[in-house]
Design a protein around this motif. Structure first.
Motif, PDB file in Angstrom:
ATOM      1  N   UNK A 142       0.840  -1.197   0.000  1.00 31.67           N
ATOM      2  CA  UNK A 142       0.000   0.000   0.000  1.00 31.67           C
ATOM      3  C   UNK A 142       0.879   1.253   0.000  1.00 31.67           C
ATOM      4  N   UNK A 143       1.655   1.459   1.053  1.00 31.70           N
ATOM      5  CA  UNK A 143       2.530   2.624   1.133  1.00 31.70           C
ATOM      6  C   UNK A 143       4.006   2.233   1.119  1.00 31.70           C
ATOM      7  N   UNK A 144       4.288   0.928   1.109  1.00 32.36           N
ATOM      8  CA  UNK A 144       5.658   0.410   1.069  1.00 32.36           C
ATOM      9  C   UNK A 144       5.724  -0.669  -0.004  1.00 32.36           C
ATOM     10  N   UNK A 145       6.740  -0.596  -0.874  1.00 28.14           N
ATOM     11  CA  UNK A 145       6.899  -1.617  -1.901  1.00 28.14           C
ATOM     12  C   UNK A 145       8.374  -1.967  -2.057  1.00 28.14           C
ATOM     13  N   UNK A 146       8.609  -3.141  -2.626  1.00 29.14           N
ATOM     14  CA  UNK A 146       9.944  -3.610  -2.976  1.00 29.14           C
ATOM     15  C   UNK A 146      10.142  -3.479  -4.483  1.00 29.14           C
ATOM     16  N   UNK A 147      11.352  -3.071  -4.877  1.00 30.01           N
ATOM     17  CA  UNK A 147      11.657  -2.887  -6.301  1.00 30.01           C
ATOM     18  C   UNK A 147      12.971  -3.591  -6.619  1.00 30.01           C
ATOM     19  N   UNK A 148      13.006  -4.345  -7.716  1.00 29.76           N
ATOM     20  CA  UNK A 148      14.264  -4.974  -8.126  1.00 29.76           C
ATOM     21  C   UNK A 148      14.893  -4.185  -9.273  1.00 29.76           C
ATOM     22  N   UNK A 149      16.004  -4.680  -9.771  1.00 32.32           N
ATOM     23  CA  UNK A 149      16.757  -3.942 -10.775  1.00 32.32           C
ATOM     24  C   UNK A 149      16.029  -3.743 -12.083  1.00 32.32           C
ATOM     25  N   UNK A 150      15.072  -4.615 -12.406  1.00 36.77           N
ATOM     26  CA  UNK A 150      14.293  -4.476 -13.635  1.00 36.77           C
ATOM     27  C   UNK A 150      13.078  -3.570 -13.452  1.00 36.77           C
ATOM     28  N   UNK A 151      12.868  -3.106 -12.225  1.00 36.54           N
ATOM     29  CA  UNK A 151      11.704  -2.276 -11.951  1.00 36.54           C
ATOM     30  C   UNK A 151      10.474  -3.062 -11.555  1.00 36.54           C
TER      31      UNK A 151
END
Length: 287
Positions: free
Chosen positions: A208-217
């Motif tokens: 919701x207000x926190x997300x994880x992002x990897x190198x590919x987006x």
């Protein structure tokens, strides 16, 4: 929109050889390092362009990021942007610290870990004292293995009083009341780390207000849930942001359970959630 992003790119190499870490002394090839740099620069460019949002960013590389110039530069540049509320990174502090002179220290912060046997104690302590002199917001931690206890006690005695020393429960290690007591004496918040937290079906800010992002987006709710919410760079993740319960049975990592709404940790770490700096130093009680 206020959004917290946990970024973890391809970088996996580390200059330490910790026996409790699967990435100890791993070497990335020149091509892998170029890819990591390109991914980080793409992410930093995206973050810089989001002037209509308020962003907080924690870099959580598998390897050690601050020995790489592109991580130091990215933290420095993002720290100067008015829509970035906080930018922080997990680090073993093996890098030099003079680069911090160019950063906005009202925004930048460090989550530092001491690994006994991997670096001379006096060298690590000197860097911590240098951070304190520079006015850097930072916490210092250690893994709660029995053989680390004398190192942790020494560190707590030598660190500036305002610097929080946290203790992570060692993976696969159980603590009865007797073995937990000396760690709790050093870190009164250790009980939050001592046992995994039941999380299935419970409300969590991730997704919701926190997300994880990897190198590919690729955007996921957190590092520990593999279901994809969309992609950062085409904006498809935005329509997926909403309250959702945790799908996992337990959460046993601080960067995950700190966001559980059933725990009071957003109040405990108010203003310092990403860098693990509590709003008030917890009261230590001798055992």
């Amino acid at each position: 929109m206020d959004l917290t992003l946990l970024y973890r790119g391809p970088l996996a190499s580390c200059d330490y050889d910790c026996p409790y870490c699967p990435f100890a002394k791993r070497r990335d090839s020149p091509e892998q390092l170029r890819t990591d740099r390109e991914c980080l620069e793409r992410f930093a460019g995206w973050a810089a362009d989001q002037t209509g949002d308020r962003l907080s960013v924690l870099f959580t590389p598998w390897g050690e990021g601050l020995v790489r110039s592109w991580y130091r530069r990215t933290l420095t540049e993002l720290s100067r942007l008015p829509h970035i509320r906080r930018v922080a990174i997990q680090t073993n502090l093996s890098c030099r610290t003079d680069w911090l002179a160019d950063a906005d220290l009202d925004t930048l912060a460090l989550w530092c870990t001491y690994h006994p046997g991997q670096t001379p104690y006096d060298r690590f302590l000197a860097k911590c004292r240098d951070l304190a002199r520079r006015g850097v917001r930072f916490s210092v931690g250690i893994v709660g293995l029995p053989e680390h206890l004398p190192h942790a006690r020494r560190l707590r005695a030598d660190l500036p009083e305002h610097v929080y020393l946290w203790v992570n429960a060692a993976e696969g290690h159980t603590y009865d009341d007797a073995s937990a007591a000396p760690w709790t004496a050093l870190d009164p918040l250790f009980p939050y780390s001592r046992h995994p937290h039941a999380s299935a079906g419970l409300p969590c800010r991730t997704g919701e207000s926190v997300v994880s992002v990897d190198g590919d987006g690729t955007v996921r709710r957190c590092h520990f849930v593999r279901a994809e919410l969309g992609n950062l760079y085409d904006g498809s993740y935005r329509t997926a942001l909403r309250p959702r319960p945790c799908p996992l049975a337990v959460c046993d990592c601080h960067i995950g359970y700190v966001h559980l709404e059933t725990l009071p940790l957003y109040d405990v770490f108010a203003g310092g959630v990403l860098e693990r700096v509590p709003a008030r130093m917890p009261v230590m009680r001798p055992v």
